[in-house]
Scaffold this active site. Structure first.
Site, PDB file in Angstrom:
ATOM      1  N   HIS A 153       7.712  76.767  33.664  1.00  0.00           N
ATOM      2  CA  HIS A 153       7.282  77.764  34.650  1.00  0.00           C
ATOM      3  C   HIS A 153       7.322  79.148  33.997  1.00  0.00           C
ATOM      4  CE1 HIS A 153       8.332  75.194  38.476  1.00  0.00           C
ATOM      5  NE2 HIS A 153       7.552  74.558  37.620  1.00  0.00           N
TER       6      HIS A 153
ATOM      7  N   GLU B 197       8.772  81.959  34.794  1.00  0.00           N
ATOM      8  CA  GLU B 197      10.081  82.621  34.686  1.00  0.00           C
ATOM      9  C   GLU B 197      10.931  81.979  33.593  1.00  0.00           C
ATOM     10  OE1 GLU B 197       8.654  81.286  37.370  1.00  0.00           O
ATOM     11  OE2 GLU B 197       9.165  82.373  39.205  1.00  0.00           O
TER      12      GLU B 197
ATOM     13  N   CYS C 191      10.751  79.311  42.161  1.00  0.00           N
ATOM     14  CA  CYS C 191      11.190  78.029  42.704  1.00  0.00           C
ATOM     15  C   CYS C 191      12.702  77.922  42.461  1.00  0.00           C
ATOM     16  CB  CYS C 191      10.440  76.893  42.008  1.00  0.00           C
ATOM     17  SG  CYS C 191      10.992  76.588  40.315  1.00  0.00           S
TER      18      CYS C 191
ATOM     19  N   CYS D 113      13.735  77.972  38.724  1.00  0.00           N
ATOM     20  CA  CYS D 113      13.647  79.287  38.085  1.00  0.00           C
ATOM     21  C   CYS D 113      14.687  80.249  38.649  1.00  0.00           C
ATOM     22  CB  CYS D 113      12.247  79.859  38.246  1.00  0.00           C
ATOM     23  SG  CYS D 113      11.026  78.945  37.288  1.00  0.00           S
TER      24      CYS D 113
HETATM   25 ZN   LIG Z   1       9.813  77.786  38.797  1.00  0.00          ZN
END
Ligand SMILES: [Zn+2]
Length: 155
Positions: free
Chosen positions: A52, A54, A82, A85
């Site tokens: 992801h 981040e 999410c 992260c």
């Molecule tokens: Zn994430």
């Protein structure tokens, strides 16, 4: 750069990533208005479900700075993180987070992070992911070794 300019950079990265075949997510890690590292969502390109924006930005910043502790730095992410992260942001000890889109916006385009947030509210036995405790007596030995180790690097 101002915080708005840093967020615009994260948003710009999210837009570029769509054009490059990735998910619409971008992140920037900065200190005193200066960008240290950036990240975009590379889940499909890297065959990495944890890539992801981040997490990618945190990995890049930590590698660049040679530390696992990013205290003193801030993260600007084009979307509310999410749970994975968010956890990574806590583990990285980042000072502050700014986000553009929220998790409902993400859900509306098919990225249902809110499902994981909902799961976290439940007891393990009530979650969709079946899980069970196994070999606790054996697993705990590494924890005992950790407690006894005198030269450990705490994090
Ligand atoms: Zn994430």
């Amino acid at each position: 750069m101002t915080k708005e300019e840093l967020m615009r950079k994260a948003i710009e990265l999210s837009n570029e990533n769509v054009a490059n075949g990735g998910g619409p997510f971008g992140a920037v890690i900065a200190k005193d208005g200066e960008i240290i590292a950036t990240g975009v969502n590379r889940v499909t390109a890297s065959c990495d479900p944890t890539a992801h924006a981040e997490v990618s930005a945190i990995r890049a910043a930590a590698a660049k700075l040679g530390t696992f502790n990013l205290s003193g730095y801030e993260i600007y992410t084009s979307c509310e993180p999410c749970p994975m992260c968010l956890g990574a942001i806590y583990w990285a000890r980042l000072d502050k987070m700014y986000y553009g889109n929220n998790k409902t916006d993400a859900k509306n385009i098919g990225f249902d992070d809110s499902f994981i947030y909902d799961e976290l509210e439940l007891k393990p036995e009530d979650r969709k992911l079946p899980s069970e405790v196994l070999l606790h007596d054996e697993a705990i030995k590494a924890f005992e070794a950790w407690m006894e180790k005198e030269d450990k690097i705490e994090y």
